[in-house]
Write a protein that holds these residues in place. Structure first.
Motif, PDB file in Angstrom:
ATOM      1  N   PRO A 115       3.972 -51.004   1.080  1.00  0.00           N
ATOM      2  CA  PRO A 115       4.891 -50.847   1.642  1.00  0.00           C
ATOM      3  C   PRO A 115       5.348 -50.016   1.430  1.00  0.00           C
ATOM      4  N   ASN A 116       5.189 -48.377   1.091  1.00  0.00           N
ATOM      5  CA  ASN A 116       5.332 -47.655   2.052  1.00  0.00           C
ATOM      6  C   ASN A 116       4.725 -46.860   3.095  1.00  0.00           C
ATOM      7  N   CYS A 117       3.162 -46.816   1.975  1.00  0.00           N
ATOM      8  CA  CYS A 117       2.843 -45.907   3.116  1.00  0.00           C
ATOM      9  C   CYS A 117       1.327 -46.501   4.133  1.00  0.00           C
ATOM     10  N   HIS A 118       1.267 -47.895   3.227  1.00  0.00           N
ATOM     11  CA  HIS A 118       0.558 -48.863   4.517  1.00  0.00           C
ATOM     12  C   HIS A 118      -0.903 -48.348   3.554  1.00  0.00           C
ATOM     13  N   ASN A 119      -1.606 -48.106   3.116  1.00  0.00           N
ATOM     14  CA  ASN A 119      -2.968 -47.357   2.187  1.00  0.00           C
ATOM     15  C   ASN A 119      -3.229 -48.881   1.378  1.00  0.00           C
ATOM     16  N   THR A 120      -4.132 -48.589   1.804  1.00  0.00           N
ATOM     17  CA  THR A 120      -4.732 -50.027   0.542  1.00  0.00           C
ATOM     18  C   THR A 120      -6.095 -49.513  -0.424  1.00  0.00           C
ATOM     19  N   LYS A 121      -5.465 -49.375  -1.526  1.00  0.00           N
ATOM     20  CA  LYS A 121      -5.740 -48.900  -2.759  1.00  0.00           C
ATOM     21  C   LYS A 121      -5.840 -49.528  -3.790  1.00  0.00           C
ATOM     22  N   HIS A 122      -6.360 -49.472  -4.834  1.00  0.00           N
ATOM     23  CA  HIS A 122      -6.296 -50.328  -6.082  1.00  0.00           C
ATOM     24  C   HIS A 122      -5.032 -49.327  -6.799  1.00  0.00           C
ATOM     25  N   TRP A 123      -3.989 -49.545  -6.927  1.00  0.00           N
ATOM     26  CA  TRP A 123      -3.003 -49.561  -7.941  1.00  0.00           C
ATOM     27  C   TRP A 123      -3.033 -49.440  -9.142  1.00  0.00           C
ATOM     28  N   LEU A 124      -2.161 -48.008 -10.036  1.00  0.00           N
ATOM     29  CA  LEU A 124      -2.580 -47.884 -10.929  1.00  0.00           C
ATOM     30  C   LEU A 124      -1.403 -48.931 -11.675  1.00  0.00           C
ATOM     31  N   LEU A 125      -1.637 -48.976 -12.756  1.00  0.00           N
ATOM     32  CA  LEU A 125      -0.803 -50.057 -13.915  1.00  0.00           C
ATOM     33  C   LEU A 125       0.017 -48.686 -14.961  1.00  0.00           C
ATOM     34  N   GLY A 126       0.795 -48.802 -15.110  1.00  0.00           N
ATOM     35  CA  GLY A 126       1.404 -47.573 -16.169  1.00  0.00           C
ATOM     36  C   GLY A 126       2.748 -47.783 -17.005  1.00  0.00           C
ATOM     37  N   LYS A 127       3.016 -46.867 -17.424  1.00  0.00           N
ATOM     38  CA  LYS A 127       4.476 -47.255 -18.788  1.00  0.00           C
ATOM     39  C   LYS A 127       5.658 -46.048 -18.652  1.00  0.00           C
ATOM     40  N   MET A 128       6.704 -45.798 -18.551  1.00  0.00           N
ATOM     41  CA  MET A 128       7.688 -44.559 -18.652  1.00  0.00           C
ATOM     42  C   MET A 128       8.479 -44.970 -19.577  1.00  0.00           C
ATOM     43  N   THR A 129       8.483 -44.529 -21.019  1.00  0.00           N
ATOM     44  CA  THR A 129       9.425 -44.353 -21.706  1.00  0.00           C
ATOM     45  C   THR A 129       9.701 -43.111 -21.906  1.00  0.00           C
ATOM     46  N   TYR A 130      11.623 -43.531 -22.020  1.00  0.00           N
ATOM     47  CA  TYR A 130      12.829 -41.945 -22.364  1.00  0.00           C
ATOM     48  C   TYR A 130      13.047 -41.600 -23.238  1.00  0.00           C
ATOM     49  N   TYR A 131      12.651 -40.979 -23.862  1.00  0.00           N
ATOM     50  CA  TYR A 131      12.719 -40.869 -25.499  1.00  0.00           C
ATOM     51  C   TYR A 131      14.115 -38.875 -25.097  1.00  0.00           C
ATOM     52  N   ILE A 132      14.889 -39.296 -26.381  1.00  0.00           N
ATOM     53  CA  ILE A 132      16.085 -38.330 -26.728  1.00  0.00           C
ATOM     54  C   ILE A 132      14.939 -37.515 -27.612  1.00  0.00           C
ATOM     55  N   ASN A 133      15.279 -36.238 -27.624  1.00  0.00           N
ATOM     56  CA  ASN A 133      14.601 -35.426 -27.975  1.00  0.00           C
ATOM     57  C   ASN A 133      15.657 -34.253 -28.736  1.00  0.00           C
ATOM     58  N   VAL A 134      15.356 -33.163 -29.840  1.00  0.00           N
ATOM     59  CA  VAL A 134      15.712 -32.428 -30.650  1.00  0.00           C
ATOM     60  C   VAL A 134      14.318 -31.457 -30.663  1.00  0.00           C
ATOM     61  N   PHE A 135      15.254 -30.041 -29.406  1.00  0.00           N
ATOM     62  CA  PHE A 135      13.586 -29.041 -30.182  1.00  0.00           C
ATOM     63  C   PHE A 135      12.184 -29.083 -28.897  1.00  0.00           C
ATOM     64  N   PHE A 136      12.202 -29.960 -27.844  1.00  0.00           N
ATOM     65  CA  PHE A 136      11.086 -30.343 -27.007  1.00  0.00           C
ATOM     66  C   PHE A 136      10.749 -31.396 -27.681  1.00  0.00           C
ATOM     67  N   ILE A 137      11.322 -32.171 -29.169  1.00  0.00           N
ATOM     68  CA  ILE A 137      10.114 -33.091 -29.942  1.00  0.00           C
ATOM     69  C   ILE A 137      10.746 -34.509 -29.542  1.00  0.00           C
ATOM     70  N   PRO A 138      10.005 -34.778 -28.913  1.00  0.00           N
ATOM     71  CA  PRO A 138      10.160 -36.868 -28.796  1.00  0.00           C
ATOM     72  C   PRO A 138       9.955 -37.350 -29.880  1.00  0.00           C
ATOM     73  N   LEU A 139      11.947 -37.439 -29.873  1.00  0.00           N
ATOM     74  CA  LEU A 139      12.025 -38.592 -31.621  1.00  0.00           C
ATOM     75  C   LEU A 139      12.638 -39.876 -31.203  1.00  0.00           C
ATOM     76  N   ILE A 140      13.177 -39.858 -30.901  1.00  0.00           N
ATOM     77  CA  ILE A 140      13.640 -41.539 -30.440  1.00  0.00           C
ATOM     78  C   ILE A 140      13.129 -42.730 -29.309  1.00  0.00           C
ATOM     79  N   PRO A 141      12.952 -43.571 -28.834  1.00  0.00           N
ATOM     80  CA  PRO A 141      13.343 -44.265 -27.652  1.00  0.00           C
ATOM     81  C   PRO A 141      14.084 -44.776 -27.326  1.00  0.00           C
ATOM     82  N   THR A 142      14.259 -44.789 -25.956  1.00  0.00           N
ATOM     83  CA  THR A 142      15.450 -45.756 -25.687  1.00  0.00           C
ATOM     84  C   THR A 142      14.896 -46.292 -24.869  1.00  0.00           C
ATOM     85  N   ARG A 143      14.251 -46.416 -23.425  1.00  0.00           N
ATOM     86  CA  ARG A 143      14.197 -47.207 -23.036  1.00  0.00           C
ATOM     87  C   ARG A 143      11.911 -47.635 -22.289  1.00  0.00           C
ATOM     88  N   THR A 144      12.076 -48.801 -21.958  1.00  0.00           N
ATOM     89  CA  THR A 144      10.484 -47.836 -21.311  1.00  0.00           C
ATOM     90  C   THR A 144      10.855 -49.419 -20.175  1.00  0.00           C
TER      91      THR A 144
END
Length: 104
Positions: A23-52
């Motif tokens: 609906p944004n660019c009006h191209n017809t393509k196969h869409w990709l399935l994905g998930k994004m998980t947000y983490y709290i990290n300490v010293f740049f190491i992801p430790l605690i997932p907070t939401r997905t």
């Protein structure tokens, strides 16, 4: 003592799902399935997932359409089949057979 805290997402793309028009660019393509998980990290190491977030994304303009966890789990098998078909020499007959197995 110094601690470096942060909060950042990690995105995982499962593979291509159904083809439709963006609906944004009006191209017809196969869409990709994905998930994004947000983490709290300490010293740049992801430790605690907070939401997905679960989504389908346009491969051209990156427009995201959020979906439910249930829809994601259903579409994940389809995305894995499509990814395997793209990256291997799967025949059309084998693809159709495995697609029927997913729908039963």
């Amino acid at each position: 003592m110094i601690f470096i805290f942060g909060y950042h997402p990690i995105t995982k793309i499962e593979g291509p799902v159904e083809e439709h028009e963006c609906p944004n660019c009006h191209n017809t393509k196969h869409w990709l399935l994905g998930k994004m998980t947000y983490y709290i990290n300490v010293f740049f190491i992801p430790l605690i997932p907070t939401r997905t977030e679960h989504f389908k994304i346009c491969p051209i303009c990156k427009f995201k359409n959020e979906i439910t966890r249930e829809d994601f789990s259903i579409a994940k098998d389809f995305a894995n089949l499509n990814k395997e078909a793209v990256h291997s020499d799967m025949t059309e007959q084998e693809y159709e057979k495995r697609l029927k197995q997913l729908h039963t």
